[in-house]
Design an enzyme around this catalytic site. Structure first.
Site, PDB file in Angstrom:
ATOM      1  N   GLY A  46      51.133  61.441 -25.862  1.00 46.61           N
ATOM      2  CA  GLY A  46      50.572  60.149 -25.501  1.00 46.61           C
ATOM      3  C   GLY A  46      50.100  59.337 -26.688  1.00 46.61           C
ATOM      4  O   GLY A  46      49.686  58.189 -26.534  1.00 46.61           O
ATOM      5  N   HIS A  47      50.127  59.899 -27.906  1.00 46.04           N
ATOM      6  CA  HIS A  47      49.556  59.213 -29.078  1.00 46.04           C
ATOM      7  C   HIS A  47      50.412  59.429 -30.310  1.00 46.04           C
ATOM      8  O   HIS A  47      50.016  60.174 -31.204  1.00 46.04           O
ATOM      9  CB  HIS A  47      48.138  59.741 -29.323  1.00 46.04           C
ATOM     10  CG  HIS A  47      47.318  58.883 -30.220  1.00 46.04           C
ATOM     11  ND1 HIS A  47      47.278  59.028 -31.584  1.00 46.04           N
ATOM     12  CD2 HIS A  47      46.485  57.857 -29.939  1.00 46.04           C
ATOM     13  CE1 HIS A  47      46.442  58.149 -32.111  1.00 46.04           C
ATOM     14  NE2 HIS A  47      45.947  57.432 -31.128  1.00 46.04           N
ATOM     15  N   PHE A  48      51.469  58.936 -30.492  1.00 47.53           N
ATOM     16  CA  PHE A  48      52.241  57.987 -29.692  1.00 47.53           C
ATOM     17  C   PHE A  48      53.613  58.594 -29.490  1.00 47.53           C
ATOM     18  O   PHE A  48      54.120  59.214 -30.426  1.00 47.53           O
ATOM     19  CB  PHE A  48      52.370  56.645 -30.412  1.00 47.53           C
ATOM     20  CG  PHE A  48      51.040  55.998 -30.707  1.00 47.53           C
ATOM     21  CD1 PHE A  48      50.400  55.240 -29.730  1.00 47.53           C
ATOM     22  CD2 PHE A  48      50.421  56.146 -31.939  1.00 47.53           C
ATOM     23  CE1 PHE A  48      49.192  54.619 -29.993  1.00 47.53           C
ATOM     24  CE2 PHE A  48      49.204  55.542 -32.198  1.00 47.53           C
ATOM     25  CZ  PHE A  48      48.585  54.772 -31.232  1.00 47.53           C
ATOM     26  N   VAL A  53      50.884  60.609 -33.961  1.00 49.48           N
ATOM     27  CA  VAL A  53      49.801  60.512 -34.928  1.00 49.48           C
ATOM     28  C   VAL A  53      48.568  61.196 -34.330  1.00 49.48           C
ATOM     29  O   VAL A  53      48.233  60.962 -33.165  1.00 49.48           O
ATOM     30  CB  VAL A  53      49.481  59.032 -35.246  1.00 49.48           C
ATOM     31  CG1 VAL A  53      48.259  58.915 -36.137  1.00 49.48           C
ATOM     32  CG2 VAL A  53      50.674  58.342 -35.888  1.00 49.48           C
TER      33      VAL A  53
END
Length: 149
Positions: A46-48, A53
């Site tokens: 989810g990041h990203f 990251v």
């Protein structure tokens, strides 16, 4: 300290345990610990999704966990079910470059002051010798109130 010793000094567990090894610890002074960042981290999807990251707040959390180990080593105690180690403040946080899968974070934390369960630290996270994150951290050890039955 290997992971088994770390588990004795921190109450954190998967997916929130962010210290893999302690390279050096000098009670009352400083600690150098490692966090190996892998593509299997639960935050990467989810990041990203297009550019994984490590969230900066998790780098700060990893530094705080290293600080907690240093605090417990300095006090000569282990965490128990009657106390908790809280973040109380973050000052001067700076993120110098992104941390990605395959990076190895060196978590370098130094005690600046300690009084009445309040601890102040200077903290840096490094990758390949370069500072990626730095901050002044304040943490507090607090006794939990007993729950009357």
């Amino acid at each position: 300290m290997d992971i088994h010793q770390i588990l004795k000094h921190l109450p954190h567990r998967y997916p929130f345990l962010l210290v893999d090894r302690v390279l050096e610890v000098e009670p009352g002074k400083n600690i150098v610990a490692l966090k190996n960042v892998t593509i299997n981290e639960p935050f990467f999807p989810g990041h990203f999704p297009h550019h994984p990251v490590m969230p900066g707040v998790l780098i700060l959390e990893a530094l705080a966990q290293a600080a907690a180990i240093l605090s417990f080593k300095t006090m000569g105690t282990l965490p128990d079910d009657n106390s908790v180690y809280y973040f109380a403040g973050i000052d001067g946080a700076r993120f110098k470059r992104p941390v990605s899968a395959g990076d190895q974070l060196h978590l370098c934390v130094e005690i600046v002051a300690q009084k009445r369960g309040i601890w102040k630290f200077k903290a840096e996270a490094r990758v390949d010798g370069q500072i990626v994150t730095e901050a002044d951290l304040t943490c507090a050890v607090r006794q939990l109130e007993s729950n009357p039955s």
